[in-house]
Motif scaffolding. Structure first.
Motif, PDB file in Angstrom:
ATOM      1  N   SER A  65      -3.610  -4.106   3.524  1.00  0.00           N
ATOM      2  CA  SER A  65      -4.426  -3.724   2.066  1.00  0.00           C
ATOM      3  C   SER A  65      -5.011  -4.466   2.255  1.00  0.00           C
ATOM      4  CB  SER A  65      -3.828  -4.044   1.249  1.00  0.00           C
ATOM      5  OG  SER A  65      -3.124  -4.989   0.741  1.00  0.00           O
ATOM      6  N   GLY A  66      -5.541  -6.328   2.913  1.00  0.00           N
ATOM      7  CA  GLY A  66      -6.609  -6.742   3.322  1.00  0.00           C
ATOM      8  C   GLY A  66      -7.672  -6.960   4.415  1.00  0.00           C
ATOM      9  N   THR A  67      -7.551  -5.465   5.064  1.00  0.00           N
ATOM     10  CA  THR A  67      -8.107  -4.846   6.268  1.00  0.00           C
ATOM     11  C   THR A  67      -8.306  -3.266   5.959  1.00  0.00           C
ATOM     12  OG1 THR A  67      -6.324  -5.231   7.727  1.00  0.00           O
ATOM     13  CG2 THR A  67      -7.941  -7.427   7.608  1.00  0.00           C
ATOM     14  N   LYS A  68      -7.731  -3.111   5.015  1.00  0.00           N
ATOM     15  CA  LYS A  68      -8.213  -1.481   5.655  1.00  0.00           C
ATOM     16  C   LYS A  68      -9.060  -1.073   5.224  1.00  0.00           C
ATOM     17  CE  LYS A  68      -6.906   1.183   1.844  1.00  0.00           C
ATOM     18  NZ  LYS A  68      -8.096   2.318   1.454  1.00  0.00           N
ATOM     19  N   TYR A  70     -10.487   7.354   2.315  1.00  0.00           N
ATOM     20  CA  TYR A  70      -9.141   6.610   1.636  1.00  0.00           C
ATOM     21  C   TYR A  70      -9.801   5.090   1.609  1.00  0.00           C
ATOM     22  CZ  TYR A  70      -5.985   9.351   4.805  1.00  0.00           C
ATOM     23  OH  TYR A  70      -5.766  10.619   4.788  1.00  0.00           O
ATOM     24  N   LEU A  71     -11.117   4.913   0.948  1.00  0.00           N
ATOM     25  CA  LEU A  71     -12.228   3.965   0.578  1.00  0.00           C
ATOM     26  C   LEU A  71     -11.236   3.946  -0.566  1.00  0.00           C
ATOM     27  CD1 LEU A  71     -15.786   3.758   2.405  1.00  0.00           C
ATOM     28  CD2 LEU A  71     -13.886   2.493   2.911  1.00  0.00           C
ATOM     29  N   MET A  85       0.764  -1.562  -0.230  1.00  0.00           N
ATOM     30  CA  MET A  85       0.428  -0.451  -0.748  1.00  0.00           C
ATOM     31  C   MET A  85       0.837   1.096  -0.399  1.00  0.00           C
ATOM     32  SD  MET A  85      -2.895  -0.550   2.751  1.00  0.00           S
ATOM     33  CE  MET A  85      -2.230  -0.081   3.860  1.00  0.00           C
ATOM     34  N   ASN A  86       0.360   1.971  -0.784  1.00  0.00           N
ATOM     35  CA  ASN A  86       1.236   3.120  -0.803  1.00  0.00           C
ATOM     36  C   ASN A  86       0.476   4.535  -0.844  1.00  0.00           C
ATOM     37  OD1 ASN A  86       3.402   5.299  -1.342  1.00  0.00           O
ATOM     38  ND2 ASN A  86       3.527   4.771  -3.664  1.00  0.00           N
ATOM     39  N   PHE A  89      -2.397   9.443   6.102  1.00  0.00           N
ATOM     40  CA  PHE A  89      -2.801   7.764   6.145  1.00  0.00           C
ATOM     41  C   PHE A  89      -2.543   7.290   8.060  1.00  0.00           C
ATOM     42  CE2 PHE A  89      -3.754   3.363   5.366  1.00  0.00           C
ATOM     43  CZ  PHE A  89      -4.452   3.330   5.738  1.00  0.00           C
ATOM     44  N   TYR A  90      -1.249   7.025   7.296  1.00  0.00           N
ATOM     45  CA  TYR A  90      -0.643   6.554   8.679  1.00  0.00           C
ATOM     46  C   TYR A  90      -0.679   7.847  10.152  1.00  0.00           C
ATOM     47  CZ  TYR A  90       0.625   3.113   4.698  1.00  0.00           C
ATOM     48  OH  TYR A  90       1.195   2.885   3.732  1.00  0.00           O
TER      49      TYR A  90
END
Length: 117
Positions: free
Chosen positions: A60-63, A116-117, A1-2, A7-8
């Motif tokens: 990325s799988g749970t974002k 961020y979706l 994920m970039n 976001f972080y």
């Protein structure tokens, strides 16, 4: 994920906020409305949820699920912020303008996550 640094930052804020439930649990128990049962359990669970969702944002799988979870969580936190506005003990001596500002801040935080979706 970039993703961008902010976001972080958001993810870190939720993890730190969740950890604070364990560092200062009495602070969080104090702001809960009296009609809610099991204040200590609610503080522990909400802290765990914040930590899990903040961490899940970083994968990325749970974002996306974490983003929806954050929006739902913040919706559930709204009554606490309203309670703080009307209960002197729960207000913790904060100025009225801060307590009022916290309510629209919840919606801003929801929108921040939604971006961020």
């Amino acid at each position: 994920m970039n993703l961008p640094w902010h976001f972080y930052l958001m993810a870190s804020i939720y993890v730190i906020a969740g950890l604070m439930h364990f560092i200062r649990p009495k602070l969080y128990m104090r702001i809960l409305p009296g009609y809610l049962p099991g204040h200590k359990l609610l503080v522990i669970l909400s802290g765990l949820v914040e930590i899990i969702l903040g961490t899940a944002l970083c994968f990325s799988g749970t974002k996306n699920a974490a983003i929806y979870g954050i929006i739902i969580m913040l919706t559930f936190f709204l009554p606490v912020h309203v309670h703080m506005l009307f209960d002197k003990k729960a207000a913790m001596g904060l100025p009225k303008w801060v307590l009022i500002a916290r309510i629209p801040l919840q919606f801003i935080l929801m929108y921040w996550a939604y971006l961020y979706l």
